[in-house]
Scaffold this active site. Structure first.
Site, PDB file in Angstrom:
ATOM      1  N   GLU A 149      -1.704  18.984  -5.135  1.00  0.00           N
ATOM      2  CA  GLU A 149      -3.009  19.003  -5.829  1.00  0.00           C
ATOM      3  C   GLU A 149      -3.915  17.874  -5.356  1.00  0.00           C
ATOM      4  OE1 GLU A 149      -0.043  18.589  -7.270  1.00  0.00           O
ATOM      5  OE2 GLU A 149       0.411  20.558  -8.117  1.00  0.00           O
ATOM      6  N   SER A 150      -3.707  17.275  -4.203  1.00  0.00           N
ATOM      7  CA  SER A 150      -4.522  16.245  -3.537  1.00  0.00           C
ATOM      8  C   SER A 150      -3.705  14.965  -3.284  1.00  0.00           C
ATOM      9  CB  SER A 150      -5.854  15.974  -4.212  1.00  0.00           C
ATOM     10  OG  SER A 150      -6.654  17.162  -4.147  1.00  0.00           O
ATOM     11  N   SER A 205       0.862  -1.181   0.000  1.00  0.00           N
ATOM     12  CA  SER A 205       0.000   0.000   0.000  1.00  0.00           C
ATOM     13  C   SER A 205       0.891   1.220   0.000  1.00  0.00           C
ATOM     14  CB  SER A 205      -0.877   0.055   1.261  1.00  0.00           C
ATOM     15  OG  SER A 205      -1.989  -0.783   1.141  1.00  0.00           O
ATOM     16  N   HIS A 229      -3.000   0.269  -3.867  1.00  0.00           N
ATOM     17  CA  HIS A 229      -3.045  -0.958  -3.063  1.00  0.00           C
ATOM     18  C   HIS A 229      -2.924  -2.126  -4.017  1.00  0.00           C
ATOM     19  CE1 HIS A 229      -4.294   1.515   0.252  1.00  0.00           C
ATOM     20  NE2 HIS A 229      -5.203   2.048  -0.547  1.00  0.00           N
TER      21      HIS A 229
END
Lengths: 127, 127
Positions: B62-63, B55, B68
């Site tokens: 920008e986020s 993971s 996963h």
């Protein structure tokens, strides 16, 4: 078709603006939300933007929870991506809704990793 | 209604299993994907599971981008959540598709943070 994971995409509107810009508080709430859902935290990273806004992600043994806030719109986007039956992501959703003091929200739940029955035989993974 | 962000949810099937279990390689690919999209990396955390699976999340200005892997199913779930016009998340999507050697994929693009015209007046954020 079986799904490997469940992904809740939450939009929290009309939140408490001062909370949306408080990294330490958001980090605490997101950790508490993860624990309340039954998840196991394995790592996290949070970032404060200038002049305002916070992004943070918690990697959990069961996938991840992520948050981005836009205090100037009173809005937070929060993702709860989990796998397994042991975790209840809706508990984390409810907890964040309460903690952000959101007056309005919308949410979608999507299934991730649709595995066809014929391919459900596990592949040999070289270690 | 204007959207603050764009969120691509990608399912990569029939990937190269040995890549799906190689944390260092996946971390490198995800960082490269973020850079290719035009994003600015501000933090990341990756985790290797026992006996297999990885993971990892990269927080970008920008986020975020998150991954996963389920090597035992040849599958990876990857999210590309971006905001602003400067970043092209589809470049990151294409790059990961190539690097994971995925023979089959599906993807959804969702808009995040739908702000109504009347609430587009920015709120005063206490600093």
């Amino acid at each position: 078709m079986n799904a490997l994971g469940s992904h809740i995409l939450a939009e929290y509107y009309d939140c408490d603006i001062s909370i949306l810009n408080n990294l330490e508080l958001l980090k605490q709430y997101m950790h508490e939300a993860a624990i309340k859902s039954g998840a196991t935290i394995v790592g996290s990273t949070f970032h404060q933007y200038n002049p305002h806004g916070v992004s943070g992600v918690i990697v959990i043994a069961e996938s991840h929870m992520a948050m981005h806030t836009w205090p100037e719109y009173g809005y937070a986007a929060v993702d709860f991506f989990t796998c397994g039956e042991r975790v209840d992501p809706w508990k984390a959703f409810d907890y964040m809704n309460k903690k952000l003091k959101s007056a309005k929200n919308s949410k979608k739940e999507l299934k991730r990793g649709l595995i066809e029955a014929e391919s459900q035989k596990l592949l040999e993974v070289p270690l």
